[in-house]
Design a protein around this motif. Structure first.
Motif, PDB file in Angstrom:
ATOM      1  N   ASP A  59       0.826  -1.199   0.000  1.00 17.97           N
ATOM      2  CA  ASP A  59       0.000   0.000   0.000  1.00 17.97           C
ATOM      3  C   ASP A  59       0.869   1.262   0.000  1.00 17.97           C
ATOM      4  OD1 ASP A  59      -2.791   1.102   0.296  1.00 17.97           O
ATOM      5  OD2 ASP A  59      -1.870   1.998   2.067  1.00 17.97           O
ATOM      6  N   LYS A  60       1.964   1.238   0.755  1.00 21.34           N
ATOM      7  CA  LYS A  60       2.892   2.375   0.787  1.00 21.34           C
ATOM      8  C   LYS A  60       3.495   2.619  -0.593  1.00 21.34           C
ATOM      9  CE  LYS A  60       7.410   3.720   2.616  1.00 21.34           C
ATOM     10  NZ  LYS A  60       8.560   3.279   3.443  1.00 21.34           N
ATOM     11  N   LYS A  63       0.795   4.184  -3.017  1.00 19.81           N
ATOM     12  CA  LYS A  63       0.576   5.615  -2.782  1.00 19.81           C
ATOM     13  C   LYS A  63       1.776   6.435  -3.239  1.00 19.81           C
ATOM     14  CE  LYS A  63      -2.584   4.907   1.091  1.00 19.81           C
ATOM     15  NZ  LYS A  63      -2.798   5.036   2.553  1.00 19.81           N
ATOM     16  N   PHE A  67       0.776   9.098  -6.046  1.00 18.39           N
ATOM     17  CA  PHE A  67       0.387  10.391  -5.504  1.00 18.39           C
ATOM     18  C   PHE A  67       1.535  11.225  -4.946  1.00 18.39           C
ATOM     19  CE2 PHE A  67      -3.094   7.265  -4.599  1.00 18.39           C
ATOM     20  CZ  PHE A  67      -3.891   7.636  -5.677  1.00 18.39           C
ATOM     21  N   HIS A  68       2.769  10.770  -5.112  1.00 23.90           N
ATOM     22  CA  HIS A  68       3.900  11.586  -4.668  1.00 23.90           C
ATOM     23  C   HIS A  68       3.888  12.902  -5.445  1.00 23.90           C
ATOM     24  CE1 HIS A  68       8.060  12.921  -4.027  1.00 23.90           C
ATOM     25  NE2 HIS A  68       8.045  12.149  -2.945  1.00 23.90           N
ATOM     26  N   GLY A  72       5.323  11.139  -8.449  1.00 23.92           N
ATOM     27  CA  GLY A  72       4.230  10.199  -8.687  1.00 23.92           C
ATOM     28  C   GLY A  72       3.735  10.251 -10.121  1.00 23.92           C
ATOM     29  N   ASP A  83      -7.210  14.490  -7.035  1.00 23.76           N
ATOM     30  CA  ASP A  83      -8.099  14.027  -5.966  1.00 23.76           C
ATOM     31  C   ASP A  83      -9.305  13.289  -6.532  1.00 23.76           C
ATOM     32  OD1 ASP A  83      -6.428  15.141  -4.099  1.00 23.76           O
ATOM     33  OD2 ASP A  83      -7.605  16.976  -3.840  1.00 23.76           O
ATOM     34  N   LYS A  86      -8.156   9.904  -7.554  1.00 26.97           N
ATOM     35  CA  LYS A  86      -7.818   9.125  -6.361  1.00 26.97           C
ATOM     36  C   LYS A  86      -9.049   8.493  -5.736  1.00 26.97           C
ATOM     37  CE  LYS A  86      -5.356   9.622  -1.939  1.00 26.97           C
ATOM     38  NZ  LYS A  86      -4.633  10.588  -1.070  1.00 26.97           N
TER      39      LYS A  86
END
Length: 281
Positions: A59-60, A63, A67-68, A72, A83, A86
């Motif tokens: 999961d880390k 993300k 989304f970095h 990202g 957003d 997401k």
């Protein structure tokens, strides 16, 4: 013994054979004709090429890869678009669902390293996340076939291009519109999560934002999903939507505004609160 009313030792309950109506709290939903969802398969491994099994590490990485802010995959999108996308992406460990196609993960670009490997975006532990392939699904055969998009009259139906600009259909000299002058659209946006109650609201939204409605152009690459995959996507998306609006209490969602304090026959409070609860499945 048992009688016609269902009593006796059988415990079968009342006879409902003559019932003509019932009350239910099941909320039915219609599936739009152009409904589709995307499944992206992933691979996560460490610097020694050993698969990563821990869900929190996967999961880390997901993300971080998506989304970095500076590295990202979605870094070039504005915050509102990021957003919005997401909200419709659901990571499930070895794969993730998306209600919309993700820019940068087109089939011809896969497989693709998003973290580690050849991505240039490195994790502190040297882990790697790769997207292997994508498949677009439509509902299973026989599900949702009754829903159809709403045809818009030629006089008010715009032709939507990729840039979001519009032009009216029909000939400048007037006359009766042909079938080519009519575009069928669904009352929902293809670029965000908004849906609308009528065509005018949809068109106004698209004109203001530059977005496009969902047009009746079936995706030839979409294949019927299995019922298991379809239900998995729907349940995952519904639970995300419910979590955004209502707190989770056990397996159900409760509405805090619906709290009531019951009383006994003497009007004394029983010391408990009752909430309206919703199950989502």
């Amino acid at each position: 013994g048992r009688d016609s009313r269902g009593g006796g030792r059988g415990g079968r309950g009342p006879d409902l054979s003559g019932a003509k109506s019932v009350l239910t709290n099941i909320i039915l939903a219609n599936i739009s004709k152009n409904f589709e969802f995307f499944l992206y398969s992933t691979r996560c491994h460490d610097k020694n090429d050993v698969p990563i099994d821990q869900r929190f590490r996967r999961d880390k990485l997901f993300k971080l890869s998506m989304f970095h802010e500076s590295q990202g995959l979605l870094k070039d999108l504005d915050q509102k678009s990021r957003d919005s996308l997401k909200r419709v992406m659901f990571f499930e460990g070895s794969f993730f669902f998306s209600a919309r196609k993700i820019p940068g993960l087109e089939p011809e670009k896969l497989p693709l390293d998003l973290v580690g490997g050849n991505s240039g975006h490195m994790d502190d532990d040297g882990d790697t996340l790769s997207v292997l392939q994508v498949q677009v699904f439509r509902p299973p055969e026989g599900v949702g076939e009754g829903a159809a998009p709403k045809p818009a009259a030629a006089a008010s139906a715009p032709v939507w291009g990729k840039s979001g600009s519009t032009s009216t259909t029909g000939k400048s000299g007037g006359g009766k519109p042909s079938s080519q002058d009519v575009v069928a659209v669904e009352w929902r946006c293809s670029d965000c999560t908004n849906a609308f109650g009528d065509l005018n609201a949809l068109l106004q939204h698209c004109q203001i934002t530059g977005h496009c409605p969902v047009v009746d152009t079936p995706n030839n690459k979409a294949i019927p999903s299995t019922k298991e995959s379809f239900l998995s996507f729907c349940n995952t998306a519904l639970k995300r939507a419910m979590t955004e609006r209502l707190p989770l209490w056990g397996r159900d969602y409760v509405d805090p505004k619906s709290a009531k304090e019951p009383t006994d026959k003497n009007g004394r409070h029983l010391g408990i609160k009752l909430y309206q609860a919703f199950s989502c499945e």
